[in-house]
Design an enzyme around this catalytic site. Structure first.
Site, short mmCIF file in Angstrom:
data_model
loop_
_atom_site.label_atom_id
_atom_site.label_comp_id
_atom_site.label_asym_id
_atom_site.label_seq_id
_atom_site.Cartn_x
_atom_site.Cartn_y
_atom_site.Cartn_z
N TRP A 47 -20.76 14.31 11.92
CA TRP A 47 -19.79 13.89 11.06
C TRP A 47 -20.32 14.72 9.57
O TRP A 47 -21.67 14.67 9.24
CB TRP A 47 -19.87 12.59 10.76
N GLU A 67 -5.62 -4.34 -0.89
CA GLU A 67 -6.01 -5.55 -0.19
C GLU A 67 -6.87 -6.42 -0.44
O GLU A 67 -7.27 -7.36 0.04
CB GLU A 67 -6.11 -5.29 1.26
N LYS A 72 -15.22 16.14 11.48
CA LYS A 72 -16.16 15.99 12.45
C LYS A 72 -16.29 17.39 13.09
O LYS A 72 -15.65 18.14 13.74
CB LYS A 72 -15.31 15.22 13.56
N THR A 78 0.82 -1.23 0.18
CA THR A 78 -0.14 -0.05 -0.09
C THR A 78 0.94 1.27 -0.05
O THR A 78 1.88 1.16 0.22
CB THR A 78 -0.80 0.01 1.27
P1 ADP Z 1 -3.91 3.71 -2.13
O1 ADP Z 1 -4.01 4.61 -0.81
O2 ADP Z 1 -2.45 3.38 -1.95
O3 ADP Z 1 -4.22 4.29 -3.17
P2 ADP Z 1 -5.85 1.79 -2.51
O4 ADP Z 1 -5.54 1.87 -3.98
O5 ADP Z 1 -5.84 0.31 -2.00
O6 ADP Z 1 -4.64 2.44 -1.51
O7 ADP Z 1 -6.94 2.73 -2.06
C1 ADP Z 1 -8.05 2.39 -1.44
C2 ADP Z 1 -8.94 3.25 -0.87
O8 ADP Z 1 -9.26 4.06 -2.07
C3 ADP Z 1 -10.20 2.65 -0.42
O9 ADP Z 1 -10.16 2.31 0.90
C4 ADP Z 1 -10.97 3.82 -0.66
O10 ADP Z 1 -11.00 4.93 0.66
C5 ADP Z 1 -10.68 4.62 -1.67
N1 ADP Z 1 -11.46 4.23 -2.92
C6 ADP Z 1 -11.31 3.42 -3.79
N2 ADP Z 1 -12.56 3.35 -4.71
C7 ADP Z 1 -13.09 4.56 -4.37
C8 ADP Z 1 -14.23 4.89 -4.87
N3 ADP Z 1 -14.99 4.64 -6.06
N4 ADP Z 1 -14.90 5.93 -3.98
C9 ADP Z 1 -14.46 6.43 -3.00
N5 ADP Z 1 -13.28 5.97 -2.58
C10 ADP Z 1 -12.62 5.03 -3.26
#
Ligand code: ADP
Length: 547
Positions: free
Chosen positions: A448, A332, A443, A184
């Site tokens: 929220w 993940e 917040k 990540t």
């Molecule tokens: P990085 O932070 O390394 O980019 P990831 O690619 O694994 O990690 O990101 C996953 C996160 O991205 C999700 O937990 C979510 O918060 C956000 N995310 C992914 N797709 C969407 C979406 N369509 N809408 C809102 N948030 C999203």
């Protein structure tokens, strides 16, 4: 009583073996790092993957070894996905946009034996060389004519293949053998490694293929061309390298050409039907579409995810006849969790009503279970109203982090579900709404406010090209929302005008107290707006009522 069916181990190489035979004419078009466009079929690719596997073994790569890549989306990167996992080793993709410190950490943590690198990123490696393991060997992903000048000791990718046989006797691997490793981006703390297996990758490919395959637009002759802007260096390009060969889709790899103009040209020249990427990429493409006066001719579908797709962006695409598929997932989860293919009941709605659904994060893919829980861990109903932390379960979801028990313990709950760190609601029909990342929720006075909602509303104002909503400290309300925005033209809307524009969607107390104009927003290593950086940049910011 047990069923009497064969139990064949799922293996990644079997995907390409299948595609080479059954979808042998489809394949990969690449905008190479040196600018040329090359094409090779899956049949040719499979033969080259055999040669590469021999080359890897000749370098002494053993099953279980980690082999790193630091590269653009191109045919050689695709070949590495298959050859490395095919011999039982692990393809560790590295995001070149990570900081030097993070890169040093992960190469050492993964104990990579070899790193395959694009010429573009060789200077990054050269700068880090002293901090990386001495034994780490470097292979430049180029042919003999395009090897860059360097003081580093390097091998040539094509040199590895020269003289090797194209037939490889692929070992029968246990399907739970590790196949890929992706860290990540680690916006807080050290990056954490998701260690994929053959089984999880193949099941994920089936999942993507079954959900998205039938929805993909085709050219008149039935061919499908997909351009993954989403990188092979992060989250497996959303599973496309595995799913596309199964459904017989060709991949158009953009190499280093990720700006709107380069993407438009490649899409136009290669009849791209579908393209996948994060919202910031589509902003670049939409600007180019405006300049050109039309979309690339065959483009009919865009998959957007990684962060919330603004409603205004979805609308612009839909109005030009491009279907938007809004998906959600994470590293993940291999990474796809939900998809935005709409049921017929939504498809027949007028555009504005359809957008109410399209702006949501879609419905779960078969094989992914979702639950939302309150702060005590109690399950909340899927009624579209209850909001809670989102947990996931499935065959392509991590069961822990690579060599990191502490992070594993924090991420997996007592029932074995993985905590996403997202706050969400789910309605009766399974539509997921990501309210926010838990750490980005604002917040105010104990209530929220969703930063995603604020951004969506602000971006529907024509004067705003892009924006981020963040919480800033306030002595009375704890936090108050402000907007950091990039103007679409020369005239910037005033705060009052923006608040008036947004008011229909919010209670007054939820509206932003300030707008700060910037030329551009900082991005994370995965191309998303970096709110962490914004918060740091605004460290000295004083709320108007406090200043
Ligand atoms: P990085 O932070 O390394 O980019 P990831 O690619 O694994 O990690 O990101 C996953 C996160 O991205 C999700 O937990 C979510 O918060 C956000 N995310 C992914 N797709 C969407 C979406 N369509 N809408 C809102 N948030 C999203």
């Amino acid at each position: 009583m047990q069923g009497m069916m064969m139990n064949r181990p799922l293996s990644i190489i079997s995907i390409l073996e299948y595609a080479a035979e059954a979808n042998g004419d489809a394949g990969i078009t690449t905008l190479e790092t040196h600018g040329e466009v090359t094409k090779q079929t899956y049949r040719e690719t499979y033969a080259r993957v055999g040669q590469l596997a021999h080359g890897l073994r000749a370098m002494g790569i053993e099953p279980g070894d980690r082999v790193a890549t630091l590269a653009w989306n191109n045919r050689r990167h695709f070949e590495l996905y298959y050859a490395i996992s095919g011999i039982g080793a692990i393809c560790h993709t590295i995001n070149p946009r990570l900081s030097a410190e993070q890169m040093i950490y992960i190469v050492n943590h993964a104990e990579d034996k070899v790193i395959f690198v694009d010429a573009t990123f060789l200077p990054i490696l050269a700068a880090l060389r002293d901090k990386l393991p001495k034994e780490l060997r470097i292979v430049v992903m180029a042919d003999h004519d395009h090897m860059p000048d360097t003081k580093l000791e390097v091998f040539c990718y094509e040199g590895l293949l020269d003289g090797q046989k194209s037939i490889y006797d692929w070992p029968d691997l246990d399907e739970n053998t590790a196949s890929g490793l992706c860290y990540t981006s680690g916006t807080t703390g050290n990056p954490k490694g998701a260690l994929y297996s053959h089984r999880s990758s193949v099941l994920h490919a089936y999942m993507v293929g079954t959900v998205l395959g039938p929805a993909l637009p085709k050219s008149e002759d039935g061919s499908i061309n997909i351009l993954p802007v989403v990188p092979l260096f992060h989250v497996n390009a959303w599973g496309l390298p595995y799913a596309a060969p199964i459904v017989g889709a060709s991949l158009v790899m953009p190499g280093p050409g990720l700006d709107g103009e380069s993407l438009w040209k490649l899409m136009e020249a290669e009849n791209v039907n579908s393209s996948w990427g994060v919202p910031t990429v589509w902003m670049g493409l939409l600007a180019e579409i405006e300049k050109q006066g039309r979309k690339p001719k065959a483009l009919a579908d865009v998959v957007v995810g990684g962060s919330a797709a603004p409603r205004s962006m979805i609308k612009t695409f839909e109005e030009m006849g491009v279907n938007v598929n809004h998906a959600w997932g994470m590293t993940e989860m291999s990474p796809i969790g939900t998809h935005g293919v709409m049921p017929p009941s939504v498809n027949k709605l007028p555009l504005e009503e359809k957008l109410d659904y399209k702006q949501l994060q879609g419905r779960r893919c078969f094989g992914v279970d979702l639950k939302i829980v309150d702060e005590e861990g109690n399950r909340q109903p899927h009624d579209g109203k209850a909001i809670g932390e989102l947990f996931v379960r499935g065959n392509a979801v991590v069961s822990g982090y690579f060599k990191n028990d502490e992070a594993t313990e924090k991420a997996i709950d007592a029932e074995g579900w993985f905590g996403t760190g997202d706050v969400a609601s789910i309605d009766e029909n399974g539509f997921l709404t990501i309210q926010d990342r838990a750490k980005d929720l604002i917040k105010s006075g104990g209530e929220w406010i969703s930063s995603i909602d604020l951004e969506n509303a602000a971006m529907s104002h024509p004067g705003i090209a892009n924006c981020a909503a963040i919480g800033v400290a306030h002595p009375k309300w704890d936090e108050r929302p402000i907007l950091v925005a990039v103007a679409a033209g020369d005239s910037k809307p005033s705060l009052d005008e923006l608040r008036d524009h947004m008011e229909v969607h919010f209670a007054k107390w939820q509206l932003p107290d300030d707008v700060i104009w910037v030329d551009e927003l900082p991005l994370t290593a995965t191309g998303k707006v970096s709110k962490l950086t914004l918060r740091q940049q605004l460290g000295d910011y004083k709320h108007p009522e406090v200043a």
